[in-house]
Design an enzyme around this catalytic site. Structure first.
Site, PDB file in Angstrom:
ATOM      1  N   THR A 351       0.844  -1.184   0.000  1.00 26.77           N
ATOM      2  CA  THR A 351       0.000   0.000   0.000  1.00 26.77           C
ATOM      3  C   THR A 351       0.881   1.237   0.000  1.00 26.77           C
ATOM      4  OG1 THR A 351      -1.618  -1.200   1.371  1.00 26.77           O
ATOM      5  CG2 THR A 351      -1.781   1.180   1.380  1.00 26.77           C
ATOM      6  N   GLY A 434      -0.872  -3.656   5.187  1.00 27.21           N
ATOM      7  CA  GLY A 434      -1.933  -4.649   5.131  1.00 27.21           C
ATOM      8  C   GLY A 434      -2.707  -4.756   6.427  1.00 27.21           C
TER       9      GLY A 434
END
Length: 531
Positions: A351, A434
């Site tokens: 991410t 995550g």
């Protein structure tokens, strides 16, 4: 706490006018360029996020999802859920007919509709002041003319070689000479540059309809996927009201499900019931308490959190004081809780998180992801769009909160956050990593509120999380051996983490001094900057 200037580290960035923090230096520079040319925080955030789709392709991309919180100078907040849904035709019955009992990470069925590009446009229309043509220039330039691969990007790329090799287009695009590019290698993505230019010229519709959409659908159908052009065309961003809860005089805002933000608030609610500040920040008691709160809160997550249209219980009930009281009674300070029912975590994911605060006090907390490294590993070859695999979170069989269904959004790990103090903006922050993210939010906030750390120190501070299957604790290398021994005495299995845990960015707003105080995680390549 004060920084030890004889130890490795860096100071936070202090600025008066504006500040930005991202996980990649080229993205930080792009955001600053927009701010200094008169753009606002939303403009700068989109320019940075677009650059990161090019320069951090293992973490984010045009084929991923996005969530954001935009906060006005007076404390008014707006939330944006830019996550996509499963194809309308996808169902447990269809998967069963094909003999599929679990959705694999590289399956075309793991690809949900990418929501990020639509979310960029929605954010711009709601709060921006610049056009895509102005904001995508840097991203297009890096894709067309090349950018140097940064050290952390290289490390992640090397670990994803096997996945990329399983797709011919991904191999050609991302593995020059059959291997991951080296640090400093110049990478160019001409097809992605054309796609970014199409978005700059025609807006989000150029991505969700026409040639780019046709390339995405043809790629998935060639692999047995059931996504249609109609599924892509229906992509939309949902405006949502942030969910808030106070923690020791600070109001912490998260987005509601289908993200896991409320779980960070559950964790903070549990931790608030203990005198955390009396414990050593690096000692076994602090980490025992944090990990027990995390294990309990994640058990709640896995039992209930999914698309809100499919939840059996409202998120407000999960944050009620009597429910958190009930959960808190499970925690013992002298030993580990033997079992937490209903907990089944999936692997770590990738991410990008960034935050920007501008001269007028507009703040953006934005997170964007392709889920696992390089998402599904499925590349649409003509458009250069790497497709995420957020649908890997779905259960293929009936009877679960997160069972797959046509048009359903999966449970999301990526969560932006924001903090208010006395009703005024105080902290724009987020944590990558995550499933760690909800735990990371609680860790960061307690570092600042309970231990008096500045944003950079709070980000730098060592982290711990638990293994998804065994619940063994995994500790970063800077947590001392004495702390690990103490945790073992409480009944925990403890081992050293094999990699850094997550990443983070944050900007603190000091109203009294008229300052912005920004930090960026050394676990990534990026930095904070301001003026």
């Amino acid at each position: 706490m004060r920084r030890d200037f004889e130890a490795p580290g860096r100071s936070p960035v202090y600025a008066r006018e504006a500040a930005v923090a991202t996980s990649h230096p080229l993205a930080t520079s792009a955001a600053l360029e927009v701010l200094q040319s008169g753009g606002n925080a939303v403009d700068a955030a989109i320019a940075a996020a677009a650059v990161q789709t090019v320069v951090e392709p293992q973490m984010t991309g045009l084929g991923g999802d996005l969530f954001a919180i935009v906060t006005e100078a007076d404390g008014r907040m707006a939330g944006f859920n830019g996550s996509g849904a499963a194809p309308k035709a996808l169902s447990p019955e269809l998967l069963a007919e094909r003999g599929i009992t679990a959705i694999e990470a590289t399956s075309p069925h793991a690809v949900t509709v990418p929501g990020a590009v639509r979310a960029w446009e929605t954010l711009l229309k709601a709060h921006g002041s610049r056009s895509f043509k102005q904001l995508l220039k840097r991203a297009i330039d890096y894709a067309q003319n090349g950018y140097p691969v940064a050290p952390r990007v290289n490390r992640d790329w090397q670990e994803a070689v096997g996945k990329l090799q399983s797709n011919a287009a991904a191999t050609k695009y991302y593995l020059p000479k059959g291997e991951a590019p080296a640090i400093g290698d110049i990478m160019k993505f001409p097809h992605m540059a054309e796609t970014l230019q199409a978005i700059a010229d025609g807006g989000a519709d150029a991505f969700y309809t026409g040639a780019i959409a046709e390339d995405i659908i043809a790629t998935l159908k060639g692999l047995g996927g059931v996504m249609t052009l109609e599924d892509l065309a229906a992509a939309h961003t949902t405006a949502v009201a942030p969910v808030v809860r106070d923690y020791r005089g600070h109001t912490i805002a998260e987005l509601p499900p289908n993200g896991q933000g409320v779980i960070a608030l559950v964790m903070l609610g549990l931790l608030e019931r203990f005198d955390l500040g009396s414990l050593s920040p690096i000692g076994p008691e602090r980490f025992h308490l944090e990990m027990e709160a995390a294990r309990i809160a994640y058990g709640v997550r896995d039992k209930f959190i999914t698309d809100p249209n499919y939840m059996d219980i409202g998120h407000a009930r999960l944050l009620s004081e009597d429910y958190i009281d009930q959960l808190s009674h499970l925690i013992r300070m002298d030993r580990k809780l033997p079992e937490v029912p209903g907990n089944s975590l999936a692997p770590q994911t990738d991410t990008i998180y960034l935050t920007v605060v501008d001269k007028d006090g507009l703040s953006v907390s934005l997170i964007q992801s392709v889920f696992q490294p390089f998402g599904s590993g499925i590349l649409a070859p003509k458009s250069g769009v790497m497709l995420h695999n957020r649908g890997f979170s779905f259960k293929a069989t009936p009877g679960h909160a997160n069972t797959v269904a046509g048009g359903k959004r999966p449970m999301h790990t990526i969560i932006p956050a924001f903090g208010l103090k006395d009703g005024h903006p105080w902290l724009s922050f987020g944590v990558m990593g995550g499933h760690y993210q909800a735990c990371g939010h609680a860790h960061l906030i307690t570092n600042i509120v309970d231990y008096g750390m500045d944003p950079q120190m709070a980000i730098d501070f060592p982290r711990m999380f638990f293994d998804r299957e065994t619940h063994a604790l995994e500790a970063e290398k800077l947590i001392p051996a004495s702390t690990l021994d103490g945790l073992k005495g409480f009944g925990h299995e403890v081992r050293r983490s094999s990699e850094p845990i997550g990443g983070s960015q944050a900007i603190m707003i000091d109203r009294a001094k008229g300052l912005l105080i920004a930090g960026s995680d050394p676990r990534k390549d990026g930095h904070a900057a301001g003026y």
